[in-house]
Scaffold this active site. Structure first.
Site, PDB file in Angstrom:
ATOM      1  N   SER A  37       0.789  -1.352   0.103  1.00 50.83           N
ATOM      2  CA  SER A  37      -0.129  -0.013  -0.124  1.00 50.83           C
ATOM      3  C   SER A  37       0.811   1.138  -0.034  1.00 50.83           C
ATOM      4  O   SER A  37       1.978   1.372   0.685  1.00 50.83           O
ATOM      5  CB  SER A  37      -0.968   0.015   1.316  1.00 50.83           C
ATOM      6  OG  SER A  37      -1.803   1.316   1.169  1.00 50.83           O
ATOM      7  N   LYS A  95      -4.423  -6.817   3.686  1.00 55.52           N
ATOM      8  CA  LYS A  95      -4.391  -5.585   2.558  1.00 55.52           C
ATOM      9  C   LYS A  95      -6.016  -5.332   1.906  1.00 55.52           C
ATOM     10  O   LYS A  95      -6.367  -4.072   1.962  1.00 55.52           O
ATOM     11  CB  LYS A  95      -3.769  -6.050   1.307  1.00 55.52           C
ATOM     12  CG  LYS A  95      -3.712  -4.874   0.311  1.00 55.52           C
ATOM     13  CD  LYS A  95      -3.136  -3.519   0.883  1.00 55.52           C
ATOM     14  CE  LYS A  95      -3.074  -2.253  -0.107  1.00 55.52           C
ATOM     15  NZ  LYS A  95      -3.753  -2.141  -1.343  1.00 55.52           N
ATOM     16  N   HIS A 141      -7.363  -3.548   4.869  1.00 53.58           N
ATOM     17  CA  HIS A 141      -6.875  -2.207   4.861  1.00 53.58           C
ATOM     18  C   HIS A 141      -7.681  -1.366   3.727  1.00 53.58           C
ATOM     19  O   HIS A 141      -7.965  -0.084   4.113  1.00 53.58           O
ATOM     20  CB  HIS A 141      -5.449  -2.289   4.424  1.00 53.58           C
ATOM     21  CG  HIS A 141      -4.817  -0.948   3.919  1.00 53.58           C
ATOM     22  ND1 HIS A 141      -5.095  -0.399   2.674  1.00 53.58           N
ATOM     23  CD2 HIS A 141      -4.179  -0.108   4.546  1.00 53.58           C
ATOM     24  CE1 HIS A 141      -4.342   0.808   2.420  1.00 53.58           C
ATOM     25  NE2 HIS A 141      -3.787   0.932   3.664  1.00 53.58           N
ATOM     26  N   ASN A 142      -7.746  -1.955   2.701  1.00 55.65           N
ATOM     27  CA  ASN A 142      -8.514  -1.021   1.619  1.00 55.65           C
ATOM     28  C   ASN A 142     -10.024  -0.882   1.732  1.00 55.65           C
ATOM     29  O   ASN A 142     -10.495   0.378   1.525  1.00 55.65           O
ATOM     30  CB  ASN A 142      -8.624  -1.888   0.148  1.00 55.65           C
ATOM     31  CG  ASN A 142      -7.179  -1.722  -0.322  1.00 55.65           C
ATOM     32  OD1 ASN A 142      -6.222  -1.363   0.049  1.00 55.65           O
ATOM     33  ND2 ASN A 142      -7.187  -1.718  -1.745  1.00 55.65           N
ATOM     34  N   GLU A 184      -9.824   1.841   4.398  1.00 51.13           N
ATOM     35  CA  GLU A 184      -9.687   3.139   3.359  1.00 51.13           C
ATOM     36  C   GLU A 184     -10.985   3.569   2.719  1.00 51.13           C
ATOM     37  O   GLU A 184     -11.219   4.869   2.559  1.00 51.13           O
ATOM     38  CB  GLU A 184      -8.689   2.681   2.330  1.00 51.13           C
ATOM     39  CG  GLU A 184      -8.237   3.641   1.069  1.00 51.13           C
ATOM     40  CD  GLU A 184      -7.636   2.795   0.085  1.00 51.13           C
ATOM     41  OE1 GLU A 184      -6.358   2.549   0.458  1.00 51.13           O
ATOM     42  OE2 GLU A 184      -7.971   3.181  -1.243  1.00 51.13           O
TER      43      GLU A 184
HETATM   44  C1  6PG Z   1      -3.231   1.220  -1.542  1.00 51.30           C
HETATM   45  C2  6PG Z   1      -4.640   1.293  -2.530  1.00 51.30           C
HETATM   46  C3  6PG Z   1      -4.632   0.669  -3.689  1.00 51.30           C
HETATM   47  C4  6PG Z   1      -5.753   0.782  -4.402  1.00 51.30           C
HETATM   48  C5  6PG Z   1      -6.138   2.115  -4.832  1.00 51.30           C
HETATM   49  C6  6PG Z   1      -7.671   2.185  -5.569  1.00 51.30           C
HETATM   50  O1  6PG Z   1      -3.241   0.831  -0.523  1.00 51.30           O
HETATM   51  O2  6PG Z   1      -2.011   1.629  -2.234  1.00 51.30           O
HETATM   52  O3  6PG Z   1      -5.471   0.797  -1.636  1.00 51.30           O
HETATM   53  O4  6PG Z   1      -4.233  -0.613  -3.327  1.00 51.30           O
HETATM   54  O5  6PG Z   1      -6.015  -0.039  -5.424  1.00 51.30           O
HETATM   55  O6  6PG Z   1      -6.618   2.878  -3.876  1.00 51.30           O
HETATM   56  O7  6PG Z   1      -8.697   1.307  -5.082  1.00 51.30           O
HETATM   57  P1  6PG Z   1     -10.118   1.546  -5.592  1.00 51.30           P
HETATM   58  O8  6PG Z   1     -10.165   1.732  -7.145  1.00 51.30           O
HETATM   59  O9  6PG Z   1     -10.974   0.594  -5.178  1.00 51.30           O
HETATM   60  O10 6PG Z   1     -10.591   2.629  -5.022  1.00 51.30           O
END
Ligand code: 6PG
Length: 475
Positions: free
Chosen positions: A129, A183, A186-187, A190
């Site tokens: 990430s 991960k 984590h997303n 996010e």
């Molecule tokens: C990271 C991000 C990355 C992710 C993008 C786009 O941790 O660097 O989570 O892995 O792919 O942020 O995600 P979306 O297109 O689903 O918003």
């Protein structure tokens, strides 16, 4: 021929930057990309003067690496990963290590591990990430797989990862697909953070009437606070003052309000439902992206469906502070959900995840990096078997102190017709979790009524079924 220490397959944004990061940290790199153009450009531009060797066939690439080979695959998740592994497999030798650094579905990682490890090859599924900048200067790394393979790579990972006050943002996550699972969560978190910030922006703009300069100031100020200081708040503050050179208007107001998604937020929700873990804030974040994408339908509906027309009549400064408190309380609930999901997944799959360590490696490098993660790390240091973050003394007290503001913001939003799905879902999570008695006694009675699904009682042991005949008949 001198052999290179570390190989990278796939020179898209993440692959290219992580390759340069590895090289900068003292490990000569070998690179390969399916299309030659990209490789040529990389070598002529960003890899100029670096200890990098490009190959144009996988055979040459493999031959350019010292053994045991360490190969990071940075290609699109899904079939492309299987394709690369399929091509590499016959070219590799026992002990060589393949690392998948994409956002792979964790069950794919489990399957690939089971397929490769019996052949003597080693496999790691590693969440990476931090986007472009993180990949180059220090990402957060979440490697999962056999621990001995991790130990082999840890000197490299420890150097290339982001460095924070308590070490490098990398740790051994656990076996199999656990790295990609972490991960993925984590997303999901996010997504929750981004949606909560979007709701705060909506309220500040459309209830408090702040312009882009004021929005910048508020978010910049929030970014200096202990609670909200984070990468996502920082970039939010930076977005508002950006003026579009063509129209001279704030660019963010010209961006189409239809959010995309690649799927990791949705996966988080799907696996949470499968494991029976409530993650309502993350669900709200995914749903909000989906409904935003119905742009045409929303335009048509906006002409027919009216909402309330009142205006906020309170103090602006006070409202801004209440939104800050609502954002922080909601954020605590969102992280509580994400961590509870990791806790359940760890127990279900025997991953032995160290939740405090997860918080620690997210303190730097990654998209959700924030001062707040130190508080989470400390909460697990105090009590490693904490059932829910809401019960950690610090978070509990914060919510108790600020819940009035949080409720008030949600009431104002409802009164004025501003959707705040993630703020509300977070408050509902808090209110559901903290209540000894919920109305699902009625749900159980209904289930038993129409389907003889049976129920338990609070006043005696056993399993019961009742013929719930209408009142007149039961007399
Ligand atoms: C990271 C991000 C990355 C992710 C993008 C786009 O941790 O660097 O989570 O892995 O792919 O942020 O995600 P979306 O297109 O689903 O918003």
């Amino acid at each position: 021929m001198t052999l290179q220490s570390f190989g990278v397959i796939g020179l898209a944004v993440m692959g290219e930057n992580i390759a340069l990061n590895v090289e900068r940290n003292g490990f000569p790199i070998a690179v390969y990309n399916r299309s030659r153009d990209k490789t040529d450009r990389f070598m002529a531009e960003r890899a100029q003067g670096r200890n990098a060797k490009a190959s144009f066939t996988l055979e040459d690439f493999v031959a350019s690496l010292e053994r045991p080979r360490k190969i990071l695959v940075m290609v699109q998740a899904g079939k492309p990963v299987d394709a690369v592994i399929g091509q590499l497999k016959p070219l590799l030798n026992e002990g060589d290590i393949i690392i998948d650094g994409g956002n792979s579905w964790y069950e794919d990682t489990e399957r690939r591990t089971q397929d490769l490890e019996p052949t003597g090859l080693r496999y790691l599924g590693m969440g990476v990430s931090g986007g472009e900048e993180g990949a180059l200067n220090g990402p957060s790394l979440m490697p999962g797989g056999t621990e001995s393979s991790y130990q082999y790579l840890s000197p490299i990972f420890n150097k290339i990862a982001a460095q924070v006050d308590d070490g490098a943002c990398v740790t051994y996550i656990g076996p199999g697909g656990s790295g990609h699972y972490v991960k993925m969560v984590h997303n999901g978190i996010e997504y929750g953070d981004m949606q909560l910030i979007a709701e705060a922006y909506d309220l500040l703009k459309n209830v408090a009437g702040l312009d882009s300069k004021q929005l910048h100031e508020v978010f910049a100020e929030w970014n200096t606070t202990d609670e909200l200081n984070s990468f996502l708040i920082e970039i939010t503050a930076n977005i508002f003052p950006y003026i579009d050179p063509d129209t001279k208007k704030p660019l963010v107001e010209l961006v189409m309000d239809a959010a995309g998604q690649k799927g990791t937020g949705r996966w988080t929700v799907q696996t949470a439902l499968d494991l029976g873990v409530p993650v309502p804030t993350i669900v709200a974040a995914v749903n909000s992206r989906i409904i935003s994408s119905y742009k045409e339908e929303r335009i048509a509906a906006s002409k027919q469906l009216t909402g309330p027309s009142g205006k906020y009549d309170g103090q602006t400064k006070e409202f801004i502070n209440m939104v800050r408190d609502a954002l922080y309380c909601s954020k605590i609930c969102s992280y509580a959900q994400g961590m509870a999901l990791l806790y359940k997944a760890s127990n279900t799959y025997n991953w032995n995840l160290q939740l405090g360590e997860m918080a620690r490696i997210w303190k730097g490098g990654c998209i959700i990096r924030a001062g707040f993660l130190n508080k989470i790390k400390n909460a697990y240091a105090e009590n490693a078997s904490l059932a829910n973050l809401l019960l950690a003394p610090e978070f509990k007290q914060t919510i108790l102190d600020r819940q009035n503001a949080w409720r008030s913001v949600i009431m104002t939003a409802a009164k004025l017709g501003i959707p705040v799905p993630a703020f509300s879902a977070s408050l509902d999570y808090f209110d559901s979790y903290r209540r000894e008695r919920l109305p699902q006694n009625l749900t159980q009675a209904q289930r038993d009524y129409f389907g003889a699904h049976t129920y338990k009682r609070i006043d005696k042991e056993g399993t019961f079924h009742t013929e719930w005949v209408p009142v007149e008949e039961s007399k």
